[in-house]
Design an enzyme around this catalytic site. Structure first.
Site, PDB file in Angstrom:
ATOM      1  N   GLU A   1      -0.241   2.893 -14.499  1.00  0.00           N
ATOM      2  CA  GLU A   1      -0.855   3.675 -15.573  1.00  0.00           C
ATOM      3  C   GLU A   1      -2.252   4.162 -15.204  1.00  0.00           C
ATOM      4  O   GLU A   1      -2.603   5.321 -15.431  1.00  0.00           O
ATOM      5  CB  GLU A   1      -0.952   2.827 -16.853  1.00  0.00           C
ATOM      6  CG  GLU A   1       0.319   2.110 -17.253  1.00  0.00           C
ATOM      7  CD  GLU A   1       1.373   3.011 -17.867  1.00  0.00           C
ATOM      8  OE1 GLU A   1       1.168   4.237 -17.905  1.00  0.00           O
ATOM      9  OE2 GLU A   1       2.412   2.483 -18.300  1.00  0.00           O
TER      10      GLU A   1
ATOM     11  N   PRO B   1       0.799  -1.232   0.000  1.00  0.00           N
ATOM     12  CA  PRO B   1       0.000   0.000   0.000  1.00  0.00           C
ATOM     13  C   PRO B   1       0.830   1.280   0.000  1.00  0.00           C
ATOM     14  O   PRO B   1       0.413   2.283  -0.597  1.00  0.00           O
ATOM     15  CB  PRO B   1      -0.831  -0.121   1.287  1.00  0.00           C
ATOM     16  CG  PRO B   1      -0.872  -1.581   1.582  1.00  0.00           C
ATOM     17  CD  PRO B   1       0.442  -2.126   1.118  1.00  0.00           C
TER      18      PRO B   1
ATOM     19  N   LYS C   1      -3.459  -6.369 -10.956  1.00  0.00           N
ATOM     20  CA  LYS C   1      -3.874  -5.806 -12.240  1.00  0.00           C
ATOM     21  C   LYS C   1      -2.864  -4.818 -12.812  1.00  0.00           C
ATOM     22  O   LYS C   1      -2.899  -4.524 -14.000  1.00  0.00           O
ATOM     23  CB  LYS C   1      -5.216  -5.084 -12.080  1.00  0.00           C
ATOM     24  CG  LYS C   1      -6.421  -5.997 -12.011  1.00  0.00           C
ATOM     25  CD  LYS C   1      -7.673  -5.157 -12.161  1.00  0.00           C
ATOM     26  CE  LYS C   1      -8.914  -6.018 -12.208  1.00  0.00           C
ATOM     27  NZ  LYS C   1     -10.098  -5.234 -12.591  1.00  0.00           N
ATOM     28  N   GLY C   2      -2.020  -4.281 -12.031  1.00  0.00           N
ATOM     29  CA  GLY C   2      -1.159  -3.202 -12.511  1.00  0.00           C
ATOM     30  C   GLY C   2      -1.742  -1.870 -12.102  1.00  0.00           C
ATOM     31  O   GLY C   2      -2.942  -1.633 -12.243  1.00  0.00           O
TER      32      GLY C   2
END
Length: 739
Positions: A706, A633, A702-703
Site C-alpha cells: 500500500e 527485493p 512493515k508491509g
C-alpha cells in the site's frame, strides 16, 4: 536455540509460480472448465458445467414493473432464468463480513443503482446464455437517482480534534484555504471477476477470484443460512485485484443460487463493462483544507472537512483522516469526515485506501505552503517533522522519513530543481520536479500456518491466505526455507483454500507481517522438535548436544561450530520410523500497541508538459521507502514500480464518468477509461531504507503493497505546478486544466 543461517530471505529470487503463469497453467477462476491441451495441460475440466450471465438494470433508481423472460427461456440450451419473481427467498443474513446492510440478489423489485443484477440466465453454453440474456425484457418505474457528491446530504460526520484549530488558523501569520477533488477510480485488474459454484447436498464449493477465502466462505454461509464449515472457497491465483476482491459481491451469490436451482456446477464471469457496476471502486472525494503556519513554515493548525461517496444501502468508509493527524507536527487539528449516501453501488478499498486520498490533499497543501513561503519542499517537511505520534502520544516504532528524504534528494538530483515555476524548458516542453511524503498503517492480524516435513526431507506449508500479485507463494517459502534450514526447492507453500489454517484478508499490507510470522513460528517449532528428537536419540550423531548449539542448513542438522557432526532430516526420520513431523504456527498481535507503527515513503517525480497542448508526460520517478525488513527485493520492486504506474493513472488518466441523469457510467470499458500503458511508463526506481521493525512483528516487516502508491499522485501534481505554475487541485490532471 541458535539463530538459523539465512540465505533465502533477502535474496532477489524469482517467483516460484512464475512458470505456471507465463505458460498458462496457473488456475484462474475464469479459466476453469475449459478443455485441456493435447498434452493434458490446463485447468481442470468440470463435469456438467453450465454457464450463467447476469442481466443488469437499465435505470439508476426505481422499481421493476414487468420482466418478460419467455423469449430467453425458449432459446436452445437455456436451463432457467432467475429473477426476483421466481428466486428462492434467502434467510436473513447472519454473516460477519462485510458488516452492515447488504444487497440481497433477486429478493425484491427494487433497483438501487444502474447496472444492478436483476436476473441471471443459465444455459449449457456461454453463447446461449449471453444471447438469452439479451432477450430478457424489463419495464421500470424509474426515479431520478442522486449520483453527484456535490450538493447531496451527508451522514453524521466522524470527527477528530486536538487544540483549537479554528482559532489558531485565524491567528496564524500564513493562512491557506484549498479544496481538492479526487475522481472515482475503478480497479480494472487484468483478471475479471469470475466464480464457479457447485453444491453437494447442503455443502457449497466455490472457486472464485478472492483476496479473502475464509471471509468469502463466511459471507456465503451467511447468505444461504448454512454452517460456515459447509462452505469451501478456493482461490489459488488472483490476476490482480487492488482491493475489490476483499469481499463477496452479488454475482457470487447469484452463481451459487443458480447452481442450487439447476443442481449443476455454474460458471459466471463478469464482462469488462459489468466490472464498473458490481465490484466496487475508489470513491469520489472532496477534501477542503485550511492551513495556518508561521513565517518559518511551522504548522500551527489544520482544519480538514472531507466528503466521500458511499451507497444508500451500505456505508463504506476509509482512514482518510489519519495522514492529517500524525504525518506532521501540528498542535491544533480539527477534522470531519462525512460519507454521502448516493444511488450507486457500494465503494470498496482500492490500493492505498484512505491514506492515498488523504495524502494527496496534505502533500499538495504542503507544496503550496512551501511555494508561498519560498522554502524548499523537503526543508519545509523537515521543519515539521514530529518527535512522536501527536495523535496518540506514542513513540514511533521506526520513522526513517528523514533518511527517505536524504536518499531520495541525492539519488534524484533534487538540487537541480529550480523552485521558480515555468523556468525550465526542453524545446516546447516545460520541465518540473516535485516530491511528496507518504504514510501507511502497519497492519497485522491473527494468522495460522500448518507445517509438515515429510520423510523425504521436503516441507509443505499451508495457510488460507491469497496472492493477488505480491508473490506470496515465493516470500512465504523464503521465510520457511530459512527457518527450516532447507533450500527453496525443498519447500512448497500452499494457499487459497478456506479449509486451510485461518489467515486475514489479503489486503492492507498485512499478509507478510501476519502470515509470515505464523510461518516463522510453525517452522521454528518444527525445526526445534527435530533438533530435540536428534539430541535425545542415543543413535544420533547429535546425541547429548545442547539444542542451542544445533543449526540446520541444506536439510542437515549439525553442531554450529562442528559441521562434520550431524545428520539430515531424512536420516533422522528414517531411523525413528516417522513418516513426517508436523507443527501449527500461529501469530497474534498484542492487544494494545505500545508504539505508533507506520511505513513511510518519499516519492520524487519529473514531468514534461507540452506548453501548447497541455499534455503531461512523466519522465522519471523515484520512490524511497521505510518498510522494515525486505524479504525479497525483486518482489518489492515489482510492488513499488507497479504502484508508481498506478499512481500515474490516478494523477493523470483515471476518471470514472457518470451520467447523472440516470447513473450510467459513460466510460465503462478499457477503451474509454484510461489507464497507463507501456508508453506512459518512464524511468522508475525504488530504494528501500535498511532496517527491521521488531516492534511490529516477529519477522521485522512493515508491509509494502500500500505505501508504495501513497504520495505518487501528489508528487506528480507538485511537479506539474513546478513545470507550469498552474496549481490543479482536481484529479486527474487534464490537458484542459493546464491550458
Amino acid at each position: 536455540m541458535s539463530r538459523q543461517p539465512q540465505s533465502a530471505v533477502g535474496a532477489p529470487l524469482s517467483r516460484v509460480d512464475g512458470r505456471l503463469k507465463v505458460t498458462g497453467r496457473a488456475e484462474y477462476a475464469a479459466d476453469l472448465g475449459q478443455a485441456r491441451t493435447a498434452a493434458g495441460e490446463g485447468t481442470p475440466v468440470i463435469d456438467g458445467l453450465v454457464h450463467a450471465v447476469i442481466v443488469d438494470s437499465g435505470i439508476g433508481l426505481g422499481r421493476i414493473t414487468d420482466i418478460d423472460t419467455r423469449a430467453a427461456e425458449a432459446q436452445p440450451g437455456v436451463l432457467t432464468v432467475i429473477t426476483h419473481r421466481n428466486a428462492p427467498r434467502l434467510p436473513p443474513y447472519d454473516g460477519v463480513w462485510p458488516p452492515g446492510r447488504r444487497l440481497r440478489v433477486f429478493q425484491d423489485d427494487r433497483v438501487r443503482f444502474f447496472g444492478q443484477p436483476v436476473a441471471v440466465v443459465v444455459a449449457t453454453t456461454l453463447e446461449a446464455a449471453q444471447h438469452a440474456a439479451s432477450l430478457v425484457e424489463l419495464s421500470y418505474d424509474a426515479e431520478k437517482p442522486s449520483t453527484e457528491l456535490t450538493g447531496a446530504d451527508g451522514d453524521e460526520p466522524r470527527t477528530y480534534a486536538r487544540g483549537d484549530a479554528d482559532s489558531a488558523v485565524e491567528a496564524a501569520a500564513v493562512q491557506l484555504q484549498m479544496t481538492y477533488r479526487m475522481a472515482r477510480n475503478h480497479h480494472n485488474a487484468m483478471e475479471p471477476h469470475a466464480v464457479v459454484a457447485h453444491w453437494d447436498g447442503d455443502r457449497l464449493t466455490v472457486r472464485e477470484k478472492s483476496q479473502g477465502v475464509r471471509g468469502a466462505a463466511a459471507s456465503l454461509a451467511g447468505e444461504f443460512g448454512i454452517p460456515r464449515e459447509n462452505v469451501r472457497v478456493i482461490s489459488l491465483f488472483v490476476g490482480g485485484a487492488f482491493g475489490n476482491s476483499t469481499r463477496t459481491w452479488p454475482h457470487s451469490v447469484a452463481a451459487a443460487l443458480a447452481a442450487r436451482e439447476v443442481q449443476r456446477p455454474v460458471k459466471l464471469v463478469l464482462s469488462r463493462r459489468q466490472l464498473f457496476f458490481g465490484v466496487g471502486f475508489r470513491p469520489t472525494y472532496e477534501y477542503r483544507l485550511r492551513l495556518g503556519a508561521d513565517r518559518r513554515g511551522r504548522l500551527v493548525a489544520t482544519v480538514h472537512d472531507v466528503s466521500a461517496e458511499t451507497s444508500q444501502y451500505q456505508t463504506h468508509s476509509e482512514p482518510v483522516l489519519i495522514p492529517g493527524q500524525m504525518l506532521y507536527s501540528t498542535p491544533n487539528v480539527r477534522q470531519t469526515y462525512r460519507t454521502v449516501p448516493l444511488d450507486v453501488s457500494t465503494p470498496t478499498s482500492m490500493r492505498g485506501p484512505g491514506y492515498g486520498s488523504g495524502a494527496y490533499a496534505i502533500e499538495s497543501a504542503m507544496d503550496e505552503l512551501a511555494h508561498e513561503l519560498g522554502i524548499d519542499p523537503i526543508e519545509l517537511r523537515l521543519r515539521n517533522e514530529p518527535s512522536a505520534d501527536e495523535s496518540t502520544g506514542q513513540p514511533f516504532s521506526t520513522r526513517r522519513l528523514r533518511e527517505c528524504y536524504d536518499i531520495g534528494a541525492r539519488e534524484f538530483g533534487w538540487h537541480r530543481r529550480d523552485p521558480k515555476p515555468r523556468s525550465v524548458r526542453d524545446g516546447d516542453r516545460l520541465i518540473g520536479m516535485g516530491m511528496a511524503a507518504g504514510v501507511y498503517d502497519t497492519a497485522r492480524a491473527a494468522a495460522q500456518a500448518s507445517v509438515r516435513l515429510d520423510a523425504d526431507g521436503r516441507a509443505v506449508i499451508e495457510s488460507a491466505t491469497s496472492d493477488m500479485g505480491p508473490g506470496t507463494y515465493t516470500s512465504m517459502a523464503q521465510v520457511a526455507a530459512d527457518a527450516l534450514g532447507l533450500s527453496m526447492r525443498q519447500v512448497t507453500f500452499r494457499l487459497g483454500d478456506s479449509h486451510m489454517p485461518p489467515a486475514p484478508v489479503h489486503a492492507s499490507s498485512q499478509t507478510m507481517a501476519s502470515v509470515g510470522s505464523a510461518v516463522q513460528d510453525g517452522c521454528d517449532k518444527l525445526r526445534q522438535e527435530a533438533v530435540k528428537l536428534a539430541v535425545e536419540d542415543a543413535r544420533s550423531p547429535l546425541h547429548g548436544v545442547d539444542t542451542g548449539d544445533v543449526v540446520v542448513r541444506a536439510g542437515r542438522l549439525h553442531v554450529k561450530d562442528d559441521p562434520t557432526r550431524g545428520e539430515t532430516y531424512r536420516q533422522l526420520l528414517a531411523r525413528l520410523n516417522r513418516p513426517r513431523l508436523e507443527a501449527l504456527g500461529s501469530y497474534t498481535p498484542g492487544e494494545q500497541r505500545r508504539h505508533s507503527m507506520y511505513a513511510y515513503a518519499a516519492t520524487f517525480a519529473e514531468v514534461a508538459v507540452d506548453a501548447r497542448l497541455g499534455a503531461v508526460r512523466v519522465r522519471r520517478m523515484l520512490g524511497v521507502y521505510d518498510a522494515g525488513r525486505i524479504i525479497n527485493p525483486k518482489l518489492a520492486d515489482s510492488q513499488a514500480l507497479g504502484a508508481m504506474v498506478g499512481g500515474i493513472g490516478q494523477a493523470l488518466l483515471e476518471h470514472t464518468v457518470t451520467d447523472h441523469r440516470d447513473g450510467r457510467i459513460v466510460n465503462a470499458g478499457l477503451a474509454d477509461y484510461l489507464v497507463p500503458v507501456n508508453a506512459d511508463v518512464p524511468d522508475l526506481k525504488a530504494v528501500y531504507v535498511d532496517g527491521r521493525d521488531d516492534e511490529a512483528d516477529p519477522i521485522g516487516v512493515k508491509g509494502l503493497g500500500e505505501i508504495v502508491i501513497v504520495g505518487v499522485a501528489p508528487a506528480i501534481a507538485n511537479a506539474v505546478f513546478n513545470a507550469t505554475g498552474r496549481r490543479v487541485r482536481d484529479l486527474p490532471i487534464t490537458a484542459e486544466a493546464l491550458l
